[in-house]
Structures are given as C-alpha cells and as structure tokens.
Design a protein around this motif. Sequence first.
Motif, PDB file in Angstrom:
ATOM      1  N   THR A   1       1.068  -1.297  -0.063  1.00 22.40           N
ATOM      2  CA  THR A   1      -0.105  -0.020   0.249  1.00 22.40           C
ATOM      3  C   THR A   1       0.878   1.367   0.161  1.00 22.40           C
ATOM      4  O   THR A   1       0.552   2.361  -0.652  1.00 22.40           O
ATOM      5  N   ARG A   2       2.086   1.116   0.859  1.00 23.64           N
ATOM      6  CA  ARG A   2       2.907   2.298   0.954  1.00 23.64           C
ATOM      7  C   ARG A   2       3.595   2.715  -0.404  1.00 23.64           C
ATOM      8  O   ARG A   2       3.538   3.739  -0.983  1.00 23.64           O
ATOM      9  N   VAL A   3       3.864   1.710  -1.249  1.00 24.97           N
ATOM     10  CA  VAL A   3       4.630   1.884  -2.465  1.00 24.97           C
ATOM     11  C   VAL A   3       3.442   2.334  -3.615  1.00 24.97           C
ATOM     12  O   VAL A   3       3.761   3.319  -4.179  1.00 24.97           O
ATOM     13  N   LEU A   4       2.454   1.643  -3.518  1.00 29.18           N
ATOM     14  CA  LEU A   4       1.006   2.284  -4.383  1.00 29.18           C
ATOM     15  C   LEU A   4       0.732   3.736  -4.060  1.00 29.18           C
ATOM     16  O   LEU A   4       0.599   4.442  -4.938  1.00 29.18           O
ATOM     17  N   SER A   5       0.878   4.139  -2.862  1.00 31.67           N
ATOM     18  CA  SER A   5       0.733   5.445  -2.547  1.00 31.67           C
ATOM     19  C   SER A   5       1.764   6.614  -3.133  1.00 31.67           C
ATOM     20  O   SER A   5       1.481   7.376  -3.580  1.00 31.67           O
ATOM     21  N   LEU A   6       2.913   5.935  -2.837  1.00 29.04           N
ATOM     22  CA  LEU A   6       4.102   6.640  -3.575  1.00 29.04           C
ATOM     23  C   LEU A   6       3.961   6.879  -5.070  1.00 29.04           C
ATOM     24  O   LEU A   6       4.241   7.940  -5.750  1.00 29.04           O
ATOM     25  N   LEU A   7       3.458   5.728  -5.823  1.00 28.80           N
ATOM     26  CA  LEU A   7       3.329   5.941  -7.144  1.00 28.80           C
ATOM     27  C   LEU A   7       2.222   6.710  -7.375  1.00 28.80           C
ATOM     28  O   LEU A   7       2.305   7.613  -8.441  1.00 28.80           O
ATOM     29  N   SER A   8       1.310   6.572  -6.755  1.00 25.40           N
ATOM     30  CA  SER A   8       0.089   7.587  -6.928  1.00 25.40           C
ATOM     31  C   SER A   8       0.399   9.353  -6.954  1.00 25.40           C
ATOM     32  O   SER A   8       0.077   9.913  -7.593  1.00 25.40           O
ATOM     33  N   SER A   9       1.281   9.471  -5.816  1.00 26.67           N
ATOM     34  CA  SER A   9       1.522  10.814  -5.533  1.00 26.67           C
ATOM     35  C   SER A   9       2.611  11.117  -6.914  1.00 26.67           C
ATOM     36  O   SER A   9       2.517  12.353  -7.375  1.00 26.67           O
ATOM     37  N   TYR A  10       3.366  10.362  -7.250  1.00 29.04           N
ATOM     38  CA  TYR A  10       4.161  10.527  -8.378  1.00 29.04           C
ATOM     39  C   TYR A  10       3.461  11.060  -9.562  1.00 29.04           C
ATOM     40  O   TYR A  10       3.605  12.065 -10.402  1.00 29.04           O
ATOM     41  N   ILE A  11       2.506   9.935  -9.886  1.00 27.46           N
ATOM     42  CA  ILE A  11       1.623  10.228 -11.090  1.00 27.46           C
ATOM     43  C   ILE A  11       0.953  11.502 -11.075  1.00 27.46           C
ATOM     44  O   ILE A  11       0.836  12.473 -12.030  1.00 27.46           O
TER      45      ILE A  11
ATOM     46  N   THR B   1       9.487 -12.914  -3.222  1.00 29.53           N
ATOM     47  CA  THR B   1       9.748 -11.270  -3.280  1.00 29.53           C
ATOM     48  C   THR B   1       8.206 -10.913  -3.868  1.00 29.53           C
ATOM     49  O   THR B   1       7.524 -11.789  -4.337  1.00 29.53           O
ATOM     50  N   SER B   2       7.984  -9.800  -3.709  1.00 31.42           N
ATOM     51  CA  SER B   2       6.645  -9.173  -4.262  1.00 31.42           C
ATOM     52  C   SER B   2       6.287  -9.741  -5.536  1.00 31.42           C
ATOM     53  O   SER B   2       6.963  -9.206  -6.505  1.00 31.42           O
ATOM     54  N   PRO B   3       5.040 -10.122  -5.934  1.00 32.92           N
ATOM     55  CA  PRO B   3       4.849 -10.481  -7.169  1.00 32.92           C
ATOM     56  C   PRO B   3       4.228  -9.274  -7.903  1.00 32.92           C
ATOM     57  O   PRO B   3       4.057  -9.488  -9.304  1.00 32.92           O
ATOM     58  N   TRP B   4       3.910  -8.242  -7.301  1.00 30.04           N
ATOM     59  CA  TRP B   4       3.405  -7.075  -7.859  1.00 30.04           C
ATOM     60  C   TRP B   4       4.190  -6.039  -8.595  1.00 30.04           C
ATOM     61  O   TRP B   4       3.803  -5.102  -9.197  1.00 30.04           O
ATOM     62  N   ILE B   5       5.563  -6.454  -8.405  1.00 29.32           N
ATOM     63  CA  ILE B   5       6.460  -5.537  -9.207  1.00 29.32           C
ATOM     64  C   ILE B   5       6.810  -6.160 -10.579  1.00 29.32           C
ATOM     65  O   ILE B   5       6.579  -7.173 -11.015  1.00 29.32           O
ATOM     66  N   ASP B   6       7.447  -4.990 -11.491  1.00 30.83           N
ATOM     67  CA  ASP B   6       7.744  -5.624 -12.830  1.00 30.83           C
ATOM     68  C   ASP B   6       9.017  -5.117 -13.219  1.00 30.83           C
ATOM     69  O   ASP B   6       9.237  -3.755 -13.543  1.00 30.83           O
TER      70      ASP B   6
ATOM     71  N   ASP C   1      -4.431  -8.554 -10.078  1.00 31.95           N
ATOM     72  CA  ASP C   1      -4.314  -7.925  -8.891  1.00 31.95           C
ATOM     73  C   ASP C   1      -4.334  -6.559  -9.441  1.00 31.95           C
ATOM     74  O   ASP C   1      -3.691  -5.831 -10.028  1.00 31.95           O
ATOM     75  N   VAL C   2      -5.285  -5.783  -8.786  1.00 35.21           N
ATOM     76  CA  VAL C   2      -5.637  -4.433  -9.011  1.00 35.21           C
ATOM     77  C   VAL C   2      -4.389  -3.508  -8.559  1.00 35.21           C
ATOM     78  O   VAL C   2      -4.084  -2.435  -8.930  1.00 35.21           O
ATOM     79  N   GLY C   3      -3.539  -4.004  -7.679  1.00 39.42           N
ATOM     80  CA  GLY C   3      -2.413  -3.327  -7.303  1.00 39.42           C
ATOM     81  C   GLY C   3      -1.001  -3.868  -7.959  1.00 39.42           C
ATOM     82  O   GLY C   3      -0.144  -3.337  -7.608  1.00 39.42           O
ATOM     83  N   ASP C   4      -1.045  -4.404  -8.994  1.00 38.44           N
ATOM     84  CA  ASP C   4      -0.033  -4.746  -9.817  1.00 38.44           C
ATOM     85  C   ASP C   4       0.538  -3.537 -10.563  1.00 38.44           C
ATOM     86  O   ASP C   4      -0.103  -2.833 -11.204  1.00 38.44           O
TER      87      ASP C   4
END
Length: 800
Positions: free
Chosen positions: A53-63, A104-109, A190-193
Amino acid sequence: MDSPTMDATMPIFYIGQHETARSLAVSDELVHHAQDRGYDMVTSPITTPHFHTRVLSLLSSYIQAVSDASPPNSAQPYPLVSAFESVDTSLHPSDTISQLVTFTSPWIDLASPDPVIAHLSRQVFSLEIAYAAFCGVVTVVVPGPRLSHGPSSLAQYARAIKEALALGSYLQLHVQLPMDGSKATDEEDDVGDLARFASSEYTSERQNQGGHQDPWSAWEAWDVIRSICRYHSRLSIALDLPRRLPSLSLQARWFSEPLRLLNLPASSFLINPRGSFVLSKPHQLFIFRCMRLKSAPWLLLTDVGAIPGLNDPDAIMDYPTTLSPSVAADAPTPPSSTFSSPTPAEASQIMKSAGKKSSKDDPTPHLSYLRYLQRNQPPKSTIERFVGGFQDYLQSPLQPLTDNLESITYEVFEKDPIKYAWYERAIAQALRHWVDQGKSTSSEDGAVVIAVVGSGRGPLVTRALNASDATGVPVKVYAVEKNPNAYVLLRRHNEEDWGGLVTVVKTDMRAWKGPTRSDGTFGKVDILVSELLGSFADNELSPECLDGVQHVLNPDHGISIPASYTAHITPISTPRIHADLLARSHTADPNAFDIPWVVMLHQFDYLSAHPLPDSSQAPPSTKLNQSKLDPPLAPHIQMVWHFSHPLPPTILAQSSLRRGGSAVGGGGGFTGGDGANEHNARHCKLTFPIPEQGICHGLAGYFETVLYTMEEGSVELSTNPVTMEAKSKDMISWFPIFFPLRSPLHLPADSVVEISMWRMTDDRKVWYEWLVESFLVVEGRRIRLGASDLHSSRGNGCLM
C-alpha cells in the motif's frame, strides 16, 4: 576414483506449503505446526500488504505530481522508496528462518518497458533481497519476467537478478517460470500490480501482440537470464507445472536445467472417480524423473488449502498416512487445459459418486497423494543403482599406458554384470569356431594359445579359462601386464585360483616377444584378448596398443577380441556441466574446456532427436519421460570413425618404414615426429538436424564394439543410448565422454549443426580437436549462424 555404492534407497520428497495470499505471519509456531501436519517447509512473503500500500501511494503521488507539473511534462524525480518500517515485513531472524521459502513481491515488474515502473520495482526488489539476506534467509523465489513484454526487456530483468546475487552472498535465487509459457506472470488480476500503472506509450506495442504465447517463451527467457548471469551457481528455477504438460521435447529441455523447485498449484490436480486428488500420468513421470537428479528439486503445493488445525494447534488430527492404490488410482491425462478445475456440477457429481471414501476424510489430500507417489516410485535400474553420486561428475580420462592403476579402480570395472559375461561368450564362440574349422594352433601340443594383454587383476583370464571348460577346447593362457602391482596379484591368482595354468608375463604388451618355446624361440598367439577401450573407444589408445602387440598374433588365422569398435557423438545441452567447467576454468584449471571429460551424463538434453513410432524402441534414458499423448523421442547419434583388428600387414609395414624418420618413410608426420602412427589418425564431418531451439554446450560421445562375429551372430557391447539396450543392457563399465564448448552455441529451431572432429597423433601422444558450426537454410540458401572455438586437447593428450 571412489567405488560407486549400490544404494537402492529411493529419493525423498521434500514438500512445502505455499499460499499466494497468506493471511497469517509465518512464525516459528506456524512452521512447527506445518511440520507436525507433514510438510517439510512453508513459504513466506518478504513484505506485508502494508508495504504494498505504501508503494502504491508513492506511485500515485508521483503520477499526480507529473500531471500537475507546470509546464506540463516537466522533469520530475523518480519516486524514492524509503527503508522498511517494522510494519512493512513480518520476517525476522529466527531459528526456523532456514526452513522458509521466501517470495519477493509478485506485484513488481522488473522488466517493465516503463522506466518509472522499472525503477520503482528495482528499488522494492533490492530492499527485499537485502533484508532477506540480513535475516539469514537461504531460499528466495523471484517471480519471472512478464513474458508478454517480449524479449526486449529481458536484459533489464536479468541485470536486476545479477545485482541481487551480488547483494546476498548466501542467497539461493529461484526464478519462477511457467513450464509451457501459457500461465504467464503478467495476468494482472491484482489491481495493485504495478504493471497496470505503466504509461500507455510503453504498453501499446504490447497490447498489439495478442494473447498467444509460444510454449518455449519461458525457456527462452530463462536462457537469457542465466547467460547474462554467467551460469551462476546460486541461480536456479522454480518451475510451475500446468494442468497439461507441454511436448516431450520441452519437458526434456526443462529437465536439463537447474530445477530447484517444482510448483504444483491446485489447478494441476485432477479428481479421479473416487473423489481423490491425483496427478496425471505425464505429471507423475516428470516428477519421478526429476527426483532422480543428483540434487532433486523440492515440491511446493500451492493454494491447496490452509494448513489444517491452525485455529486449534493442539487438536489431534486423524487423517490417513497411506493411500490405497484404488483411492490414488492414476487419473487420465486431461484432453484439454481449457478448464483449470472441474465445474461445480462436475465436482458435485464426483463427490456424490465417491461416497464416504472421498478426499474429505483427509485434511491434507494433496500432501497425502504426493507421499503416496514417494512410496511408489519406479524401482532404480541397475545403472542407476551403480552410478550413485557419479551423475554429472567430471573425471579425467584414464591413462593406463603412463599410469599404474590402483586396485580399487580395477574393482569398479569388475563389478560390471554384463561385460565379462559377454567376453566369455565371445571367447567361447571363437574356440568353437576354431575347432569347427579345423584350424591349426600355435602351440606345440595343439592347445589354442590365448593372450590376455593388459590383464589388470585378471577377470578376463578367468573368463578365458571358463570358456575353455565350457567348450572342452584346451587352451594355453598368457596374462601380460605392465603394472608391477597388478603383476603381484596375478601371480597370486595363478597359484590360488587358476591352478598354475596361466603364464604371467610382466611387460608392456608392445615389447612382448610372444610365448617362449622349449627351444628358446618365440611362438605366436591364436587369440588376442584385451579390454583397452575407453569411453570413446579409442581414447585410451587401444589402436596403438593392439598395433604394437599384433606382431605376436598368428598372421594366418589369428583372432582379436575385440575385432572392431566405432566412436559416436551427438550435440547436447548440459547447463550443469557447463557451469561446473566455467567455475573450474576461472580457478583450478584454465584448460577445462579443452579436455574430453568422462562423465555419467544425467541432467542434459539431446538437441538432435526424432520421434519413434514404437515406444518400445525408445532409449532407456527417455522412458521415464514418455507421455501417451506424444511419441517418444530418440537421440540422433552418428558414427565418428571406425577401428578394426588385426590390421592388414601392409599398413603396419608402412608404419614401420616411417618409424625412425628414414628417407624411405616419407617426409615425416603432419603434426611433428616421423608419422609412424598416422594410420590411426581420423577426421569426420557430421551434420545434425536441430528441431527445437537450444544451446549447445558440447558433444556427448559413446562407442560400440564387436567382440567376435560369426554366421550365428555377433557378440557386441555398446554405450550408445540407441543400441545399448539391445546389445549390452545394464553394462556399467564405461561412462560417456563429453567434449565441451568454451562458448555455448545458440541454435534456433529447424537449424542444422555441423561437427568436425579430428583424432590427431604424433610420436608421443594422441589428442582430439573439435569444432561446432550452426547453419540455417532460408529459401534454399544456407546461412552460417555461428561457430565455436577450435578446441584441442593436445596439452592433455594421452601419452603413448
């Protein structure tokens, strides 16, 4: 060389429990509870949903910052992930940390074409790897690259893996890949991918590619990753097994790779008519084959249900520890992989028909089934029991002419249940043939004179005496051996076992003048028996030795056993051995790639193979991998060259003229010296079709030999996988030989390989040289794709 043990114990299955969305933190208590329930290990994510959640929030702030920037599209610093907080991970150093398989996290690319997503993913990955290493984690599973990105982004993913290997000095990294490329890791359910947030300018091309995935795409991705990581010893594969296995050729290719985990999701299991969870026959065969590897992979049961009894750890569970064959009966191979599990209606009908004997009675039915498979593995073959820990173990070829072998080395060869029986049969046939044709003998009393040259500890001498007893043909036996230590044992055998019937001679066979007659002259030998063959037939200088002793053989009707032998090769892929040689070349042996190695090949794949219409013709090495849906594969193995004995006298006469460098012997040898042995030089050029893409790491070498032949048939020995079952099944005296390539050669599907080999010789030694080239025929035009180095074993040649 140590003696292989005849250990018949079957492989143990190490089975773990994996939940892709584990709800509980993996504590020491949970690990112990899982072990009480029959699992050997459990899996754990490195980070928690809070971190996600913290990483998604960081990405959302960047976008948002990019969209609000003024002027538009002005440069913004990439998002920076701060260090872990205590709520970001439930992992910590503990006594059970080594029993965890971490993910490791499956939601990273990591292979994202969007630089922002790739940069963010790389930060997350580095933080997870560093923290796992700090905690003492040993095993880390990394979701593989998203195959729909195509090959262009693989280098970026591989670079991240290489960095991780350097970051965690003791971590074992396992890249998770789908066996058939169809269950790609880019499903994005996963919507958080993070892949879902990639900019459209980077994903438009990907969207145009469509949904079709090449079954070989996952293997091709793996080849790029491990090549960039230089076949790192701590890098291996976690392979997802689909509901329906791919072609046998693709199965064989995965088998040759460094498999460390086999992942069995719930969708891989079928439900048989009794309501039990089972695996199809092809799945069983593939698992059984993998479990015969020197380092057998672990098995992961994925999403088959939570560990039972978690809410009541003290509960006494009553569940079966064994399954009857009727309950665990093999399921048919599914005709289609369209559905990953039965429909609700089908499942309900199956459960009704199963009655009380359904898997409901077992809280861990998938685990119980795998334990059933463990107890019911196919028995080990004679060769498997003998080779033990020698699978893929590199050994330098023996040099019996220059080295005096130890007793334990002879003992290993003498354990062969086939070779010496076949030699006895050949000698007996030769004796019967001799009498039937009314041939005269070379002895003074009419006995057939047999000389066993290179007698070792005397097993062939015993067989020659046995053949005489069986046929009633009187013989005089000479045992010729240069090894002074073996000579002592031969004398003892003659006194204690052979009744003084054998004349033991200590000398190099090439210097022996023949049987001594009563008048002091030297006689001839009627039958010359030897076991001088190496893994490539001629690599222990059998041609040179038998040429040197041929002067004692009766020139009119003398017999050599063996009468002839041929060498054979085929291109193979063997990442494990290549990685071993790569490590050796950087440390102890810089010439490791210029040595033909004797090795019991096991974890490898034939690059040139063709289907057989009749499965009974399949080589034994492929039988565990057969599926009822696919025709069995047989390797394409070709003859390299041929030797026969005795040689025509004219050849030996010419050799004698050249020896010493006289003018009448010609201008000397091509490779130095006088050229007296150049009649034993050889050269060949062979072409092999390559039906599927692959990597050629070298050439596998075998041999066939005719011991004796007559109208009733031949007595033959073979290590050639195509013919050994028919000619000398269960023979264990010789391992194959391997000619490595310093730089592996990439081969596309439907290409051809040309192999050039030379057997070179001078006055002092014999060596081999080999070269591999690849070509592709396009519209009738042959295009050269690449070539290996010209390898030469001259520096490690076999001394004469």
